[in-house]
Design a protein around this motif. Structure first.
Motif, mmCIF file in Angstrom:
data_model
loop_
_atom_site.group_PDB
_atom_site.id
_atom_site.type_symbol
_atom_site.label_atom_id
_atom_site.label_comp_id
_atom_site.label_asym_id
_atom_site.label_seq_id
_atom_site.Cartn_x
_atom_site.Cartn_y
_atom_site.Cartn_z
ATOM 1 N N VAL A 40 -3.977 4.159 26.304
ATOM 2 C CA VAL A 40 -5.407 3.863 26.458
ATOM 3 C C VAL A 40 -5.894 4.399 27.801
ATOM 4 O O VAL A 40 -5.318 4.093 28.846
ATOM 5 C CB VAL A 40 -5.687 2.348 26.351
ATOM 6 C CG1 VAL A 40 -7.184 2.086 26.496
ATOM 7 C CG2 VAL A 40 -5.168 1.792 25.031
ATOM 8 N N ALA A 41 -6.959 5.210 27.738
ATOM 9 C CA ALA A 41 -7.549 5.793 28.940
ATOM 10 C C ALA A 41 -8.806 5.016 29.331
ATOM 11 O O ALA A 41 -9.575 4.580 28.465
ATOM 12 C CB ALA A 41 -7.892 7.261 28.702
ATOM 13 N N TYR A 42 -9.007 4.851 30.625
ATOM 14 C CA TYR A 42 -10.209 4.157 31.119
ATOM 15 C C TYR A 42 -11.400 5.103 31.040
ATOM 16 O O TYR A 42 -11.346 6.237 31.515
ATOM 17 C CB TYR A 42 -9.990 3.705 32.560
ATOM 18 C CG TYR A 42 -11.058 2.774 33.074
ATOM 19 C CD1 TYR A 42 -10.942 1.398 32.918
ATOM 20 C CD2 TYR A 42 -12.195 3.273 33.718
ATOM 21 C CE1 TYR A 42 -11.917 0.540 33.386
ATOM 22 C CE2 TYR A 42 -13.170 2.424 34.190
ATOM 23 C CZ TYR A 42 -13.032 1.061 34.015
ATOM 24 O OH TYR A 42 -14.005 0.214 34.474
ATOM 25 N N ASP A 43 -12.497 4.629 30.440
ATOM 26 C CA ASP A 43 -13.690 5.463 30.261
ATOM 27 C C ASP A 43 -14.932 4.615 30.543
ATOM 28 O O ASP A 43 -15.264 3.714 29.779
ATOM 29 C CB ASP A 43 -13.734 6.015 28.833
ATOM 30 C CG ASP A 43 -14.860 7.019 28.627
ATOM 31 O OD1 ASP A 43 -15.753 7.108 29.494
ATOM 32 O OD2 ASP A 43 -14.845 7.709 27.595
ATOM 33 N N LEU A 44 -15.637 4.921 31.623
ATOM 34 C CA LEU A 44 -16.823 4.149 32.019
ATOM 35 C C LEU A 44 -17.914 4.149 30.956
ATOM 36 O O LEU A 44 -18.716 3.215 30.873
ATOM 37 C CB LEU A 44 -17.389 4.707 33.329
ATOM 38 C CG LEU A 44 -16.767 4.206 34.639
ATOM 39 C CD1 LEU A 44 -17.401 4.916 35.816
ATOM 40 C CD2 LEU A 44 -16.925 2.696 34.783
ATOM 41 N N ASP A 45 -17.962 5.181 30.124
ATOM 42 C CA ASP A 45 -18.994 5.245 29.086
ATOM 43 C C ASP A 45 -18.864 4.107 28.080
ATOM 44 O O ASP A 45 -19.840 3.783 27.375
ATOM 45 C CB ASP A 45 -18.919 6.584 28.342
ATOM 46 C CG ASP A 45 -19.347 7.761 29.221
ATOM 47 O OD1 ASP A 45 -20.052 7.517 30.224
ATOM 48 O OD2 ASP A 45 -18.977 8.904 28.908
ATOM 49 N N GLU A 46 -17.693 3.492 28.001
ATOM 50 C CA GLU A 46 -17.486 2.395 27.059
ATOM 51 C C GLU A 46 -18.330 1.167 27.410
ATOM 52 O O GLU A 46 -18.560 0.317 26.554
ATOM 53 C CB GLU A 46 -15.998 2.018 26.998
ATOM 54 C CG GLU A 46 -15.114 3.087 26.375
ATOM 55 C CD GLU A 46 -15.505 3.387 24.934
ATOM 56 O OE1 GLU A 46 -15.365 2.492 24.069
ATOM 57 O OE2 GLU A 46 -15.985 4.507 24.683
ATOM 58 N N TYR A 47 -18.788 1.078 28.643
ATOM 59 C CA TYR A 47 -19.650 -0.039 29.024
ATOM 60 C C TYR A 47 -20.952 -0.047 28.219
ATOM 61 O O TYR A 47 -21.561 -1.095 27.999
ATOM 62 C CB TYR A 47 -19.983 0.023 30.514
ATOM 63 C CG TYR A 47 -18.956 -0.628 31.403
ATOM 64 C CD1 TYR A 47 -18.674 -1.996 31.297
ATOM 65 C CD2 TYR A 47 -18.254 0.114 32.340
ATOM 66 C CE1 TYR A 47 -17.729 -2.597 32.105
ATOM 67 C CE2 TYR A 47 -17.306 -0.485 33.158
ATOM 68 C CZ TYR A 47 -17.048 -1.844 33.037
ATOM 69 O OH TYR A 47 -16.113 -2.433 33.835
ATOM 70 N N ASP A 48 -21.399 1.133 27.783
ATOM 71 C CA ASP A 48 -22.680 1.241 27.093
ATOM 72 C C ASP A 48 -22.561 1.116 25.573
ATOM 73 O O ASP A 48 -23.572 1.074 24.877
ATOM 74 C CB ASP A 48 -23.334 2.588 27.427
ATOM 75 C CG ASP A 48 -23.595 2.741 28.918
ATOM 76 O OD1 ASP A 48 -23.930 1.720 29.558
ATOM 77 O OD2 ASP A 48 -23.452 3.859 29.432
ATOM 78 N N VAL A 49 -21.327 1.052 25.059
ATOM 79 C CA VAL A 49 -21.129 1.084 23.613
ATOM 80 C C VAL A 49 -21.490 -0.233 22.944
ATOM 81 O O VAL A 49 -22.054 -0.265 21.858
ATOM 82 C CB VAL A 49 -19.673 1.472 23.273
ATOM 83 C CG1 VAL A 49 -19.432 1.369 21.765
ATOM 84 C CG2 VAL A 49 -19.379 2.884 23.759
ATOM 85 N N PHE A 50 -21.188 -1.359 23.619
ATOM 86 C CA PHE A 50 -21.304 -2.653 22.955
ATOM 87 C C PHE A 50 -22.364 -3.567 23.570
ATOM 88 O O PHE A 50 -22.234 -4.773 23.560
ATOM 89 C CB PHE A 50 -19.946 -3.369 22.961
ATOM 90 C CG PHE A 50 -18.928 -2.671 22.107
ATOM 91 C CD1 PHE A 50 -19.006 -2.733 20.727
ATOM 92 C CD2 PHE A 50 -17.902 -1.941 22.690
ATOM 93 C CE1 PHE A 50 -18.076 -2.087 19.933
ATOM 94 C CE2 PHE A 50 -16.967 -1.296 21.902
ATOM 95 C CZ PHE A 50 -17.054 -1.365 20.522
ATOM 96 N N ASN A 51 -23.426 -3.008 24.118
ATOM 97 C CA ASN A 51 -24.527 -3.846 24.599
ATOM 98 C C ASN A 51 -25.220 -4.528 23.415
ATOM 99 O O ASN A 51 -25.452 -3.909 22.379
ATOM 100 C CB ASN A 51 -25.553 -3.001 25.355
ATOM 101 C CG ASN A 51 -25.042 -2.609 26.727
ATOM 102 O OD1 ASN A 51 -24.071 -3.181 27.200
ATOM 103 N ND2 ASN A 51 -25.674 -1.635 27.351
ATOM 104 N N TYR A 52 -25.536 -5.815 23.542
ATOM 105 C CA TYR A 52 -26.239 -6.520 22.472
ATOM 106 C C TYR A 52 -27.089 -7.639 23.057
ATOM 107 O O TYR A 52 -26.869 -8.089 24.169
ATOM 108 C CB TYR A 52 -25.251 -7.080 21.445
ATOM 109 C CG TYR A 52 -24.265 -8.077 22.008
ATOM 110 C CD1 TYR A 52 -24.556 -9.436 22.060
ATOM 111 C CD2 TYR A 52 -23.025 -7.671 22.490
ATOM 112 C CE1 TYR A 52 -23.662 -10.355 22.574
ATOM 113 C CE2 TYR A 52 -22.117 -8.585 23.005
ATOM 114 C CZ TYR A 52 -22.446 -9.924 23.039
ATOM 115 O OH TYR A 52 -21.547 -10.832 23.555
ATOM 116 N N LYS A 53 -28.084 -8.077 22.268
ATOM 117 C CA LYS A 53 -28.963 -9.168 22.679
ATOM 118 C C LYS A 53 -28.789 -10.340 21.719
ATOM 119 O O LYS A 53 -28.351 -10.161 20.585
ATOM 120 C CB LYS A 53 -30.420 -8.692 22.674
ATOM 121 C CG LYS A 53 -30.702 -7.561 23.663
ATOM 122 C CD LYS A 53 -32.138 -7.120 23.570
ATOM 123 C CE LYS A 53 -32.421 -5.973 24.537
ATOM 124 N NZ LYS A 53 -33.829 -5.509 24.455
#
Length: 298
Positions: free
Chosen positions: A56-69
């Motif tokens: 598993v590689a660390y990827d900062l873009d993953e922070y934006d994948v699962f935003n929800y309200k």
């Protein structure tokens, strides 16, 4: 308090997981491999941690994948569980994650193996900007029980480091890390999850310097104890006093300057003493040309 760490030969476990697929569609598939090949909880946890840090590689873009309200707490809880499942699947299938992916996959695999464990949220100290700031829940790691004793794991940091891009450096330093070493860079939301005999508060953690040398402990740094040094502190020189073996050479630099200035030092019993000229800036102290401590001088 965590159990006594004992040296153990994991060469067979480490070699076996290298033959596993690099990705899986479902977490149960990886869990079945582990259940087939290993019998003890110790071996299974080693395999879980080892597969994650190698694949598993660390990827900062993953922070934006699962935003929800969410509209209310009931909806939030339902969405959090759905999101947890999606994060685990994405981590397995894509081989990318931020700390939540690493920690949640570790947690789920332990759960499927019947190993008691839980997630820990907390703060970390990695750079000058972290010295003196207030507590933030910005990282996630794991506690797992082996033979009834709790141990600390950080598979995110075990996978490598991030410096504008992910640098893969699989390491077992963050596998069953001793609490007295873990506390230098990690502080949990709940103090009992430090597993220290003598608790260190969030406020003290925030004020600590960066203790970079791996075997140097918080309790070894006697003076300056805290990472923020004011111009009114000391005289023209900052007096250092540490409980550690003396290196061959001690040097320092301010603001990442290339020129390191060497300093004279003395020893008194198990104490190492040396002065460093005081000036405003970000101070790094080197032992044998390797970073050992860092402070902010204002």
């Amino acid at each position: 308090m965590t159990g006594v760490l004992q040296a153990q030969d994991f060469s067979q476990v480490d070699a076996t997981i290298k033959f596993y697929p690099k990705s899986f569609d479902e977490v149960t598939e990886l869990s079945d491999f582990i259940a087939r090949d290993f019998k003890t909880d110790e071996e299974k946890v080693r395999a879980i941690y080892g597969w994650i840090i190698h694949n598993v590689a660390y990827d900062l873009d993953e922070y934006d994948v699962f935003n929800y309200k969410f509209k209310n707490y009931r909806e939030r809880n339902a969405k959090e569980e759905i999101t947890r499942i999606k994060i685990i699947q994405r981590t397995l299938q894509k081989g990318v994650a931020v700390c939540e992916g690493y920690a949640m996959l570790f947690e789920k695999l332990c759960e499927l193996q019947g190993i008691q464990n839980y997630l820990v949220r907390g703060d970390i100290k990695t750079s000058f900007k972290d010295i003196g700031r207030s507590f933030q829940k910005i990282h996630m790691w794991n506690v797992a029980y082996i033979n009834g004793e709790p141990f600390l794991f950080d598979p995110t940091w075990g996978a490598g480091k991030y410096n504008q891009r992910f640098i893969k450096e699989p390491s077992y330093y963050w596998y069953k890390t001793e609490p007295k070493l873990f506390i230098k860079s990690h502080y949990p939301d709940l103090v009992e999850d430090t597993f220290l005999e003598i608790n260190i508060s969030k406020q003290v953690f925030a004020r600590l310097p960066l203790i970079i040398k791996k075997d140097l402990l918080v309790t070894d740094v006697l003076t300056p104890k805290y990472g923020m040094i004011n111009q009114g502190d000391y005289g023209k020189e900052i007096e250092f006093e540490l409980k550690t073996e003396a290196p061959s050479v001690i040097s320092y630099s301010y603001d990442f300057g290339d020129k390191k200035k060497m300093v004279d030092f003395s020893t008194e019993g198990d104490l190492l003493k040396f002065p460093i000229k005081k000036k405003t800036g970000e101070l790094i102290v080197y032992f044998n040309d390797k970073p050992a401590l860092a402070y902010k001088v204002e």
